[in-house]
Design a protein around this motif. Structure first.
Motif, PDB file in Angstrom:
ATOM      1  N   SER A  19       0.833  -0.729  -0.022  1.00 29.31           N
ATOM      2  CA  SER A  19       0.049  -0.037  -0.177  1.00 29.31           C
ATOM      3  C   SER A  19       1.166   1.223  -0.455  1.00 29.31           C
ATOM      4  O   SER A  19       1.511   1.290   0.237  1.00 29.31           O
ATOM      5  CB  SER A  19      -1.113   0.349   1.020  1.00 29.31           C
ATOM      6  N   ARG A  20      -0.042   2.055  -0.661  1.00 29.75           N
ATOM      7  CA  ARG A  20       0.728   3.445  -0.495  1.00 29.75           C
ATOM      8  C   ARG A  20      -0.517   4.258   0.285  1.00 29.75           C
ATOM      9  O   ARG A  20      -1.765   4.443   0.027  1.00 29.75           O
ATOM     10  CB  ARG A  20       0.568   4.395  -1.722  1.00 29.75           C
ATOM     11  N   GLY A  21       0.060   4.629   2.064  1.00 32.55           N
ATOM     12  CA  GLY A  21      -1.156   5.471   2.602  1.00 32.55           C
ATOM     13  C   GLY A  21      -1.458   4.348   3.676  1.00 32.55           C
ATOM     14  O   GLY A  21      -1.343   3.205   3.640  1.00 32.55           O
ATOM     15  N   PRO A  53     -13.648  -6.493   6.158  1.00 29.21           N
ATOM     16  CA  PRO A  53     -12.840  -7.935   5.674  1.00 29.21           C
ATOM     17  C   PRO A  53     -11.778  -7.043   5.462  1.00 29.21           C
ATOM     18  O   PRO A  53     -10.930  -6.646   5.207  1.00 29.21           O
ATOM     19  CB  PRO A  53     -14.042  -7.421   4.351  1.00 29.21           C
ATOM     20  N   CYS A  54     -10.987  -9.055   5.750  1.00 27.04           N
ATOM     21  CA  CYS A  54      -9.978  -8.794   4.555  1.00 27.04           C
ATOM     22  C   CYS A  54      -9.267  -9.252   3.431  1.00 27.04           C
ATOM     23  O   CYS A  54     -10.574  -9.770   3.481  1.00 27.04           O
ATOM     24  CB  CYS A  54      -8.799 -10.298   5.789  1.00 27.04           C
ATOM     25  N   PHE A  78      -4.815  -5.579   4.628  1.00 24.14           N
ATOM     26  CA  PHE A  78      -6.437  -5.262   4.735  1.00 24.14           C
ATOM     27  C   PHE A  78      -7.009  -3.680   3.873  1.00 24.14           C
ATOM     28  O   PHE A  78      -6.079  -3.305   3.518  1.00 24.14           O
ATOM     29  CB  PHE A  78      -6.112  -4.718   6.534  1.00 24.14           C
ATOM     30  N   GLU A  79      -8.322  -3.227   4.471  1.00 25.96           N
ATOM     31  CA  GLU A  79      -8.571  -1.974   3.621  1.00 25.96           C
ATOM     32  C   GLU A  79      -8.380  -0.886   4.102  1.00 25.96           C
ATOM     33  O   GLU A  79      -7.252  -0.473   4.726  1.00 25.96           O
ATOM     34  CB  GLU A  79      -9.853  -2.280   3.869  1.00 25.96           C
ATOM     35  N   LYS A  80      -8.667   0.412   3.408  1.00 29.05           N
ATOM     36  CA  LYS A  80      -8.042   1.438   3.562  1.00 29.05           C
ATOM     37  C   LYS A  80      -8.676   2.058   4.389  1.00 29.05           C
ATOM     38  O   LYS A  80     -10.288   1.441   4.727  1.00 29.05           O
ATOM     39  CB  LYS A  80      -7.953   2.553   2.553  1.00 29.05           C
ATOM     40  N   PRO A  81      -9.039   2.745   5.712  1.00 30.31           N
ATOM     41  CA  PRO A  81     -10.182   3.173   6.289  1.00 30.31           C
ATOM     42  C   PRO A  81     -11.091   3.745   5.382  1.00 30.31           C
ATOM     43  O   PRO A  81     -11.425   4.420   4.868  1.00 30.31           O
ATOM     44  CB  PRO A  81      -9.642   3.983   7.173  1.00 30.31           C
ATOM     45  N   ARG A  82     -12.361   3.241   6.013  1.00 30.06           N
ATOM     46  CA  ARG A  82     -13.926   3.318   6.070  1.00 30.06           C
ATOM     47  C   ARG A  82     -14.691   4.512   7.070  1.00 30.06           C
ATOM     48  O   ARG A  82     -14.776   3.903   7.325  1.00 30.06           O
ATOM     49  CB  ARG A  82     -14.428   3.177   4.653  1.00 30.06           C
TER      50      ARG A  82
END
Length: 275
Positions: A19-21, A53-54, A78-82
């Motif tokens: 990831s970037r971020g 979700p993963c 893992f997802e970026k935050p929402r």
């Protein structure tokens, strides 16, 4: 020619995801046990609208067999935050049993909440054997596999500790008896985490009343209560019953291990009382 996808193949989608971020940091892990319902537990937990979700659908096996890939690789799963998500996590039924995984989790995710799903060790051992047999990872008759387990596992934990890149096939796939030594594994977790960070679910109770047990999970993860519809077991096996004589022998074998388990924090069930 048969072809089996390796863990590297299954995790290939993570490679371009480095990831970037910022990405969400896992706040919970379903750590075991194999053939105990951990896949179902994770799948159901991930249906909560506040749970992200993963990216690998269940887990990364980072703390057991993929630790050498590094934490940046792990974070990419893992997802970026929402705004709608408050927590994320993953599952591996090997985390609780792997000799190095609990220390790795305590060091890298010390605030993670751990969810353990325990099944009657007698039926778990039989299910585990049938699973390995069906996958082609076991060729011995059940009674022979049990008799040879100590020989197969001899020295494997020590080698895993000495060489942290070593993956023990026997330890992961042929540990029908040792995986059922739940008290030892819980002691290991409780040495590293406060008991309040560990939730133990009884597999049989979870499948009998999924939403009843998930209500405990929502409280444990500080999530609002929701009721999920259409919950079905994942990876349910279909095979013949265990020979009655073998079942009695295993019940005697596991009795002292279970007696110790029943005295431990977080255990509010006994398998002989399960309906």
């Amino acid at each position: 020619m048969s072809f089996r996808r390796t863990s590297a193949d299954l995790l290939a989608p993570l490679r371009p995801a480095l990831s970037r971020g910022a990405r969400m940091r896992p706040g919970f892990l379903v750590v075991g046990t194999k053939r105990g319902g951990s896949t179902s537990a994770y799948h159901w937990i991930s249906q909560h609208p506040k749970v992200a979700p993963c990216l690998t659908r269940k887990g990364t096996h980072y703390f057991d067999v993929n630790h050498g890939r590094g934490f940046a690789w792990y974070a990419s799963g893992f997802e970026k935050p929402r705004p709608e998500w408050t927590i994320t996590g993953e599952a591996s039924p090997y985390y609780m049993f792997h000799p190095l995984a609990p220390e790795r989790i305590a060091r890298e995710l010390p605030e993670a909440r751990l969810i353990v799903v325990l099944r009657d060790p007698v039926t778990r051992a039989w299910s585990h054997y049938q699973y390995e047999l069906a996958r082609g990872d076991e060729s011995l008759p059940f009674d022979v596999a049990l008799a040879r387990e100590a020989e197969r596992l001899d020295g494997e934990e020590e080698r895993m500790r000495r060489d942290q890149g070593y993956e023990s096939f026997a330890h992961r796939h042929h540990s029908y008896l040792h995986r059922g030594h739940y008290a030892e594994q819980l002691e290991h977790l409780y040495d590293l985490f406060p008991t309040g960070q560990v939730l133990v679910l009884q597999s049989e109770a979870m499948f009998a009343d999924p939403n009843g047990q998930l209500a405990r999970v929502w409280d444990f993860l500080d999530l609002p209560q929701v009721r999920l519809d259409g919950l079905q077991p994942m990876k349910a096996g279909s095979y013949e019953a265990m020979p009655e004589g073998t079942a009695h022998l295993l019940a005697d074998y596991f009795a002292p291990h279970n007696d110790k388990l029943y005295t431990m924090p977080g255990i509010d069930f006994r398998w002989e009382e399960a309906s």
